[in-house]
Write an enzyme that holds these catalytic residues in place. Structure first.
Site, PDB file in Angstrom:
ATOM      1  N   ASP A  31      75.457 -69.188   8.304  1.00  0.00           N
ATOM      2  CA  ASP A  31      76.105 -70.383   8.859  1.00  0.00           C
ATOM      3  C   ASP A  31      77.161 -70.900   7.880  1.00  0.00           C
ATOM      4  O   ASP A  31      77.423 -70.264   6.863  1.00  0.00           O
ATOM      5  CB  ASP A  31      75.065 -71.469   9.191  1.00  0.00           C
ATOM      6  CG  ASP A  31      74.294 -71.909   7.949  1.00  0.00           C
ATOM      7  OD1 ASP A  31      74.716 -71.554   6.825  1.00  0.00           O
ATOM      8  OD2 ASP A  31      73.267 -72.592   8.102  1.00  0.00           O
TER       9      ASP A  31
ATOM     10  N   ASP B  38      77.181 -73.418   5.798  1.00  0.00           N
ATOM     11  CA  ASP B  38      76.682 -73.679   4.448  1.00  0.00           C
ATOM     12  C   ASP B  38      76.483 -72.381   3.681  1.00  0.00           C
ATOM     13  O   ASP B  38      76.817 -72.270   2.508  1.00  0.00           O
ATOM     14  CB  ASP B  38      75.358 -74.442   4.509  1.00  0.00           C
ATOM     15  CG  ASP B  38      75.583 -75.937   4.631  1.00  0.00           C
ATOM     16  OD1 ASP B  38      76.723 -76.367   4.339  1.00  0.00           O
ATOM     17  OD2 ASP B  38      74.644 -76.650   5.010  1.00  0.00           O
TER      18      ASP B  38
ATOM     19  N   ASP C 219      72.113 -67.882   4.456  1.00  0.00           N
ATOM     20  CA  ASP C 219      72.062 -68.065   5.903  1.00  0.00           C
ATOM     21  C   ASP C 219      73.405 -67.736   6.526  1.00  0.00           C
ATOM     22  O   ASP C 219      74.444 -67.919   5.905  1.00  0.00           O
ATOM     23  CB  ASP C 219      71.727 -69.537   6.245  1.00  0.00           C
ATOM     24  CG  ASP C 219      70.327 -69.910   5.798  1.00  0.00           C
ATOM     25  OD1 ASP C 219      69.537 -68.983   5.525  1.00  0.00           O
ATOM     26  OD2 ASP C 219      70.043 -71.116   5.705  1.00  0.00           O
TER      27      ASP C 219
END
Ligand code: 0RA
Length: 655
Positions: A519, A521, A517
């Site tokens: 993002d 994380d 992803d």
């Protein structure tokens, strides 16, 4: 024109044609001379010029070098050496300065007495820099005067002129790299900073100041720093070890000369599990190793083994382990710097030292220093030996863990993990594997892929941080084993071989693509996976097989127009283009994760080889990557926070 001058001119022009051909060759095939024409080659120009000043310093005539990035991305290097000679060069019928700057390899011609120990990887000299610059200005302070000559693309614009008087000596070179040759002409502060810092550690006593004049800071000053080391590689190893916890506080240090070879070496032990040996020959980072590293390792094993057996024989017997060479190097961090008069560089990147005589010299020097240290410091010596025994125990545990995995497939073909959706092709060159964050995105990717060539391996959450784990722990982790098995990478194939080196000859995919992803994380997972590859399978990165997928952040639409946007800037451009800067009529779908895309969208944007964007993972500066990884993934939180704050490119992704 007088008769006499004319005759002279005939000889002169014959010479000068040759000279021009020389530099024309550099312009025609720049990569042959400076490695490449991208960011690396661009920065290499600076090293070529600085190396000349370092040589002058090593000869004992210079102690200060000033490097500036100027406002227009030109570079100025100033030193306080003797100054390049300016008198007439008899053969070439021109000033020595002009010869140095316009004749290939002319650098060392004058000064046979002192051998050139510095000199860039390609060692091509400042004339190459001249050939590849639209403008170069050389200023020499010498013999009471300031001499100056300017060039364009390697050709002098005028004869050497005296532009003033001075009682100082030194050389100043300003050059502007040719944008029609280099793919990139913007200098990166960090790249030069790392190299200049390294040079200051490797050549103690020299002061190198560095200033970036392109942008003023809020307080009106330029970004600038001064590199200087009195303790040389002794300080360097402390710098490299900053992010680790030291096992013993001392640095084992030697600075000597054996058989005419100057050797400087600094050794530390930390509580980590890796071997971290940085070696240099004539200031060049020899990332492929060679005879100096071999001599170092032989000495370390020989001396520590003897000491361990003499002092801790009982403990070793009790632990029932056979200590091998690599056990002595677990948690070792060392810098070794040698100066070799006629270095033979071998290997793929010509960074492997071949001179046989160096091995014995280093072996002897390191052996003596280490023996002396152990005798003088019994307490520290015991701490080191205890760690060695622990390393041997762990290595044998790792072998057992691996054997139990490999026993599952008696034919040695290797099992494939159950979670892998493999591709049908068996030609690794056309095969790719996506390491996908999370089972749900993994499922979408399985639907969207091209079955012939694309395999999917879903990973559950965050994989083990191998930077913090003992070496054998990785082989006890399911996720890590899944990756290793799917790739077909082997470690220590026969049970006697505990080698930490990855065998990638049976690699099943030539593109390994990390897909997470967009993002915080996701980027953390990227880093964890990259750490695994960098520490356990650097061969894969070096061969150019590791990539990071780049999923879009947004799907922007206005009416029938739809566009995937991969950055915030791209989204702003869309708004500008289709909404005249007004967001009102524009619909933005923000992809918080891969899971929000359907299989078709994922294929179109992130997996379709024609339209996707892949970032290739490369190892640019091994010294620095090592440091960065231990800092980012290791125990110490302080420097990590600082780094993340300075490099917070992901911050806006979540906004
Ligand atoms: C040749 C001979 C001498 C010095 C140099 C080259 C020299 C080159 C560069 C390039 C950058 N800085 C430099 N400083 C010196 C020695 C001449 C003498 O005997 O005085």
């Amino acid at each position: 024109m007088s008769e006499e001058l004319n005759t002279q001119n005939t000889g002169y022009s014959a010479d000068s044609i040759q000279v021009l051909e020389g530099l024309e060759a550099v312009r025609k095939r720049p990569a042959m001379y400076i490695g490449d024409i991208s960011v690396k080659g661009l920065h290499h120009l600076v090293y070529e010029v600085v190396d000349n000043s370092i040589d002058e310093a090593l000869a004992g005539y210079c102690n200060h070098i000033e490097v500036s990035i100027n406002e227009d991305n030109s570079i100025t290097v100033v030193d306080n050496g003797r100054g390049i000679p300016v008198d007439m060069h008899e053969k070439e019928h021109k000033s020595a300065l002009e010869v140095v700057l316009t004749v290939l390899h002319a650098g060392g011609k004058f000064d046979k007495g002192s051998y050139k120990v510095s000199g860039g990887l390609h060692g091509v000299g400042v004339s190459c820099v001249n050939a590849l610059s639209t403008y170069l200005r050389a200023e020499v302070r010498r013999q009471g005067h300031i001499y100056m000559q300017e060039y364009s693309c390697g050709k002098p614009l005028h004869d050497v002129e005296i532009i003033g008087d001075t009682d100082e000596t030194g050389t100043s070179v300003t050059f502007k790299p040719d944008g029609s040759i280099f793919t990139d002409t913007v200098y990166q502060y960090e790249i030069l900073q790392n190299r200049l810092r390294e040079l200051a550690y490797l050549n103690k006593g020299i002061t190198i100041s560095f200033t970036d004049r392109r942008e003023k800071r809020e307080d009106g000053s330029f970004r600038s720093e001064i590199f200087h080391s009195d303790d040389g590689v002794k300080e360097f190893v402390r710098f490299l070890n900053q992010a680790n916890t030291s096992l013993i506080n001392d640095v084992i240090y030697l600075n000597t000369e054996k058989n005419g070879i100057p050797i400087e070496c600094a050794i530390m032990y930390n509580t980590g599990y890796r071997e971290n040996l940085h070696s240099y020959v004539n200031n060049i980072n020899t990332i492929e190793g060679g005879t100096h590293e071999a001599g170092f390792r032989t000495a370390l094993t020989r001396v520590l083994k003897k000491y361990a057996e003499e002092t801790c024989g009982k403990a070793i017997e009790k632990a029932k382990v056979e200590i091998s060479g690599e056990d002595f190097r677990e948690g070792l961090i060392a810098v070794i710097s040698v100066k070799v008069a006629e270095p033979q560089f071998e290997g793929q990147t010509k960074t492997k030292l071949g001179n046989n005589e160096v091995s014995g010299a280093v072996n002897q020097a390191v052996g003596e220093a280490l023996t002396f240290y152990l005798e003088e410091h019994p307490k520290e010596a015991k701490v080191i030996v205890d760690k060695v025994i622990l390393a041997a125990t762990a290595r044998i545990a790792a072998r057992k863990a691996r054997e139990s995995v490999q026993r599952k497939s008696p034919l040695g073909g290797g099992t494939l993990p159950g979670k892998l959706a493999d591709c049908s092709s068996r030609n690794p060159e056309e095969c790719e594997i996506f390491l996908v964050e999370g089972d749900s995105a993994g499922g979408t990717a399985k639907q969207g892929r091209s079955r012939l060539t694309q395999a999917i391996l879903p990973l559950r959450g965050k994989i083990l941080n191998v930077e913090k784990a003992m070496w054998h722990k990785a082989f006890e982790s399911d996720e890590v084993n899944n990756i290793i098995e799917a790739l077909g990478v082997q470690f220590g194939v026969d049970s006697e071989d505990d080698s930490k080196k990855a065998n990638i000859s049976k690699l099943r995919y030539h593109k390994i693509i990390i897909m997470t992803d967009a993002d915080v994380d996701g980027s953390h997972i990227d880093t964890l996976i990259m750490t695994l590859f960098y520490r356990y399978m650097p061969e894969i990165i070096e061969a150019g097989h590791l990539y990071i997928a780049n999923p879009p952040l947004y799907l922007c639409s206005k009416g029938n127009v739809k566009e995937y946007c991969y950055t915030d800037e791209a989204r702003q451009e869309f708004i500008q283009k289709y909404g005249d800067g007004n967001e009102a009529g524009i619909h933005t779908q923000r992809y918080k994760g891969l899971g929000e895309m359907n299989s078709e969208q994922l294929w179109e944007t992130t997996m379709n080889p024609e339209t996707r964007i892949l970032k290739q993972v490369t190892i640019n500066d091994a010294t620095n990557v090592d440091y960065t990884f231990s800092m980012l993934m290791g125990e110490d939180v302080g420097p990590r926070r600082e780094f993340i704050e300075q490099n917070a490119t992901y911050a806006n992704v979540d906004a």
